[in-house]
Write a protein that holds these residues in place. Structure first.
Motif, PDB file in Angstrom:
ATOM      1  N   ALA A 249     -11.003 -38.363  29.773  1.00 43.59           N
ATOM      2  CA  ALA A 249     -10.798 -37.833  28.285  1.00 43.59           C
ATOM      3  C   ALA A 249      -9.785 -37.833  28.185  1.00 43.59           C
ATOM      4  O   ALA A 249      -9.040 -38.657  27.005  1.00 43.59           O
ATOM      5  N   ARG A 250      -8.706 -38.099  29.652  1.00 46.49           N
ATOM      6  CA  ARG A 250      -7.211 -38.156  29.370  1.00 46.49           C
ATOM      7  C   ARG A 250      -6.879 -39.894  28.636  1.00 46.49           C
ATOM      8  O   ARG A 250      -6.316 -39.882  27.437  1.00 46.49           O
ATOM      9  N   GLN A 251      -7.514 -40.607  29.745  1.00 48.04           N
ATOM     10  CA  GLN A 251      -7.864 -41.955  28.883  1.00 48.04           C
ATOM     11  C   GLN A 251      -8.551 -42.136  27.426  1.00 48.04           C
ATOM     12  O   GLN A 251      -7.987 -43.305  27.402  1.00 48.04           O
ATOM     13  N   GLU A 252      -9.054 -41.677  27.487  1.00 48.21           N
ATOM     14  CA  GLU A 252     -10.018 -42.008  25.412  1.00 48.21           C
ATOM     15  C   GLU A 252      -8.977 -41.339  24.890  1.00 48.21           C
ATOM     16  O   GLU A 252      -8.895 -41.581  23.737  1.00 48.21           O
ATOM     17  N   LEU A 253      -7.796 -40.826  25.159  1.00 49.45           N
ATOM     18  CA  LEU A 253      -6.444 -40.021  24.477  1.00 49.45           C
ATOM     19  C   LEU A 253      -5.640 -41.540  24.203  1.00 49.45           C
ATOM     20  O   LEU A 253      -5.415 -41.381  22.689  1.00 49.45           O
ATOM     21  N   ARG A 254      -5.246 -41.863  25.287  1.00 41.84           N
ATOM     22  CA  ARG A 254      -4.577 -42.909  25.405  1.00 41.84           C
ATOM     23  C   ARG A 254      -4.812 -44.301  24.775  1.00 41.84           C
ATOM     24  O   ARG A 254      -4.103 -44.432  23.788  1.00 41.84           O
TER      25      ARG A 254
END
Length: 269
Positions: A249-254
């Protein structure tokens, strides 16, 4: 002058407030001065998100990088000229007050067609439209034939964005950078997903928007809301080991932040 980001979609449930909170908080964490406005005067999902965040920081004694949320100022209706709309003045007054003290102003619109939302779209330097991976949601942008392969024409929301673009052009302002964020896209390769991908790409070239990746459907977003937290806050609150879903999910935000291509912003989280 502040860069104005408007998060809009006339259909509810597309994840506008979740996207708004994460984009605004990510910019604040990167050191930018970010002010936000929630134009859903009834439901106030973004406003409630910030209230939860303030309560959590107070109870935990933590300070987390945060945007500042503002209510629209009240306008005396008696001060208006005949034909003037009170909502126009409330929004323009709010933006005018915030511009000098903001790098970014983020405006979260309601999931319906309102006067406030319509005016906000005409103010957008960047328009972010979260869109669920469904032809039900796609119908808000364009009408499509029964096969899902041929676009028949623009729909109500696209026409509203077109009108906002025309207003900006008449005022001599730079064009809106419209970004469709594909939200809640399934991880498996399915026929509907492939049809949606083709349809959005066809429409992008036809009516002029860019496409950015969004968030997958994850429990973490529902868990974060009551404390007003975002994915970027997890380590600050003592989560030492992120699980695979949180890392993804953090990678999706990035990826989403990079795809928005906001002026001067370099993503380093």
């Amino acid at each position: 002058m502040a860069h104005i980001i408007v998060v809009g979609n006339e259909k509810g449930g597309a994840g506008k407030s979740t996207v708004s909170m994460h984009v605004a908080s990510a910019l604040a964490r990167l050191g930018y001065k970010v002010n936000t406005l929630d134009l859903d005067l009834r439901q106030r999902s973004l406003g409630r998100y910030f209230e939860n965040r303030a309560a959590f920081m107070k109870s935990s004694g933590l300070h987390l990088p945060s945007p500042t949320n503002h209510d629209l100022p009240e306008i005396d209706a008696a001060s208006l000229k005949p034909g003037e709309n009170v909502f126009d003045h409330r929004l323009s007054a709010a933006v005018s007050r915030l511009e000098a003290d903001s790098d970014f102003i983020l405006i979260d619109c309601p999931g319906s067609h309102t006067r406030l939302s319509q005016v906000a779209h005409s103010l957008a330097d960047t328009l972010v439209t979260p869109l669920n991976d469904s032809f039900v949601d796609f119908d808000l942008l364009a009408r499509i034939d029964s096969s899902g392969e041929k676009i028949l024409g623009p729909s109500v929301y696209s026409e509203m964005v077109w009108n906002a673009r025309q207003l900006r052009a008449q005022a001599g302002l730079k064009p809106i950078d419209w970004v469709i964020v594909r939200n809640r896209v399934g991880t498996q390769r399915m026929v509907n997903k492939e049809k949606m991908e083709r349809a959005i790409e066809m429409l992008a070239s036809r009516i002029g928007f860019r496409i950015a990746p969004g968030f997958s459907e994850r429990v973490i977003f529902r868990e974060l809301f009551p404390r007003g937290l975002t994915l970027l806050d997890l380590k600050d609150i003592g989560v030492k080991q992120l699980n695979i879903s949180n890392i993804a999910a953090r990678q999706e935000l990035r990826d989403m932040m990079k795809a928005l291509k906001l002026p001067g912003v370099e993503i380093d989280f």
